[in-house]
Design an enzyme around this catalytic site. Sequence first.
Site, PDB file in Angstrom:
ATOM      1  N   GLU A   1       0.788  -1.226   0.000  1.00 49.91           N
ATOM      2  CA  GLU A   1       0.000   0.000   0.000  1.00 49.91           C
ATOM      3  C   GLU A   1       0.824   1.281   0.000  1.00 49.91           C
ATOM      4  OE1 GLU A   1      -3.478   0.799   0.035  1.00 49.91           O
ATOM      5  OE2 GLU A   1      -3.525  -1.212  -0.818  1.00 49.91           O
TER       6      GLU A   1
ATOM      7  N   SER B   1     -41.586 -39.834  32.385  1.00 51.43           N
ATOM      8  CA  SER B   1     -41.039 -40.623  33.499  1.00 51.43           C
ATOM      9  C   SER B   1     -39.780 -40.036  34.103  1.00 51.43           C
ATOM     10  CB  SER B   1     -40.760 -42.054  33.023  1.00 51.43           C
ATOM     11  OG  SER B   1     -41.962 -42.696  32.677  1.00 51.43           O
TER      12      SER B   1
END
Length: 788
Positions: free
Chosen positions: A104, A475
């Site tokens: 860059e 149960s």
Amino acid sequence: MRFSIPDSLRPARLGSALRVHWRRVLAWGAVALALLSVLTLVAGVLMYPNLPDTSALSNYQPKQPLRVYTADGVEIGGFGSERRVYQRIDQIPPLMRDSLLAVEDSRFYQHHGIDPIGIARALGSIVTGGRLQGASTITQQVARTFFLNRSRSLGRKFKEALLALKIESQLSKDQVLELYMNQIYLGSRAYGFEAAAQTYFGKTLAALTTAECAMLAGLPQNPYFVNPIRNPERARARQLVALSRMRSQGVINEAQYQQAKEQKLVVRKLNEVDVHAEYVAEMARQQVYAQFGELSYTTGLKVETTLRADEQEAAYKALRRTLIERELRQAWRGPEGEETLAAGLADSDPAVAQSLSDYDDDDELRVAIVTQAAPKAVTVVLASGEVLQLDGAALRQIQPGLAANASNKLRVRRGAVLRVLKQGKGWVLTQWPEAEGGLVALDPANGDVRALVGGFDFHRNQFNHVTQGWRQPGSSYKPFIYAGAMERGVQPETLVNDAPLSNVGDWSPENDDGSTDGPITVRQALIRSKNLVSIRLLQLLGPQAARDWTSRFGFDPDRQPDNLTQALGSGSTNPMQLAGAYAVIANGGLKVKPQFIRRISDAAGKAVFEAPEITLTEADRVVPQRNTFMIASLLQDVARVGTGARAQAALKRPDLYGKTGTTNDVVDAWFAGFQPRIAAVAWVGYDTPRSLGSRSSGSALALPAWIDFMSTALKNVPVQELQPPEGVVRVNGDWRYAEWADGGFIRSLGLEDQIVSPALALSPPVPLVPVVGPGPVVPVEVPAQAAR
């Protein structure tokens, strides 16, 4: 014919004329440049005082998302419009910094905010009628990112250059670079290089290779166009450009360049995570937002949960495996969708895979589109472009859709969208599961949530079945009725008549298999999950007294019916509440409050909330320890030879305790149990209650998920069976309360209803009221889905 050349065009004269011409051009150019410089200087002097105030950059406070982690530091979620992990410049690896500068702004540390060579090139392009060029320095990009729009006008470029000079007069080079590397947008909602590393590679910057650094360094130019997830080919081309610049700038040598070029990068998919804990992340988000509001998403709050990463991922996989395997046994419901594929379009054409872009792919249930379909062979293309040719057993589930007389709803043809699942080295065609599930695990010692999976797939269904799914426990609720009966003089060897009941209104309860065995011990009754015995024990307690008793374990009494169906688990609970109740049995009778947030800290790491260390004491006791020991001894046999026998058989350890739960018509399937160090509950059912099928049950559906999870949670954990506490003795091969060592407990419960005091004391047991004959008829309202 002879031609004469004018003197002005003779070589000597022509060269002289050209030199004069170019001297004039250069002279005028110099004048124009000088004039332009003066005008630029004047404009700069006039504009400079009106530039935005850049002093705030010195105390830059970036928007940082809320992030959620496991107890061992694995990120499980992030919330906010921007993904960002702020890193100081000294925390950013030199390789990443140097790679970025090479690509860059290679002269970043030499210029003062603007690059004269870049400016000259851009102006030259404008003068000659070329396109407007960029050549912005990193400082200029910081100026644009923080203060300007992205228009490509000459005025904006001029203002950008002035701002760059102003920024560099106030900040050091390292400060400017730190701002840039944390603020720049790099695609896929990732801002800054640390967030991009985690987004694209699932790594921190410190763990990136040269090739991966190059990929990130190439993103700032155009993160949309070269996004590694959405545009891998463009991203690869840009990476090669970045690597070339890194080599030419001396960041890497030739050998490193060649090695990086050859490395095959593995880029993460969208929404790919290391640990699937989306439901817990959402729970954390809701709690943090309730306290901090919108600041939750911008100030970098970090939430540390109580989850264990390995156990969480094990729970996720266990629940999904159970639901996927069940789905493979279901009837074919038809394709998930249908797309139009042009005739003659080759399977390898990118347009085929692209047609699946609107469908969510999955790590296991891969989305695929059919390109060729025949009764004995099907060709599909995955969203990744991979082509699969399937036949034989791979077509078993979808076979009805390949029949010549298949309805339009079921038909599998070119363009049909369905799912493929890898099994071993091959693939099978299947469909997305309709049934849902939940799995949660707690630490009985303090209530810490160690794993929580609220459903099959959070992105499709955000309803959290662990905390929001109130269902009948069946149960799995029975042990708590048995525990209450223990305080009434019932012991494991008490005989209860497993026979049809009278005086229960219009209700005709029966055992799951329709059989009756006559007198049976309480131990055997729970091992075999006898409904008729459970009802008789509830008659002994009374429905209201039973609700009061079970509330000690954490059940909501208002959600339990005030009639005898309560004995079969016809009330309501959710997996979290049920896990907490079983944790009370596991820890010896101490009340457990589930918690899942351990710490919340700000962006600097300072704690803004810290959960207190939980150490349960006698002050937390809700049930006598000997009571929970007796129930645990029954549950140990359930997990050894009863309805949960697969638990000990599969995990090959005796310290497992648990109970299945299957409601009427198999609407809900449960397994709840524990090892003394961890209590866990698994549930399977449909969101809209309906039968899971005649062959389904808690042991067939929920128990396998529980076993899969526990195989990871208990890995390398030593065997730890519960030891008998003070107050129990072993007589004739079974346990009794000590005061009944020589008898005195209820030895037999017959057909008669029992009348007892509604109060239940912790210790000593409340004396029984003598039986005075058949009691009054207990009114019963049978719920639509009464448990069995």
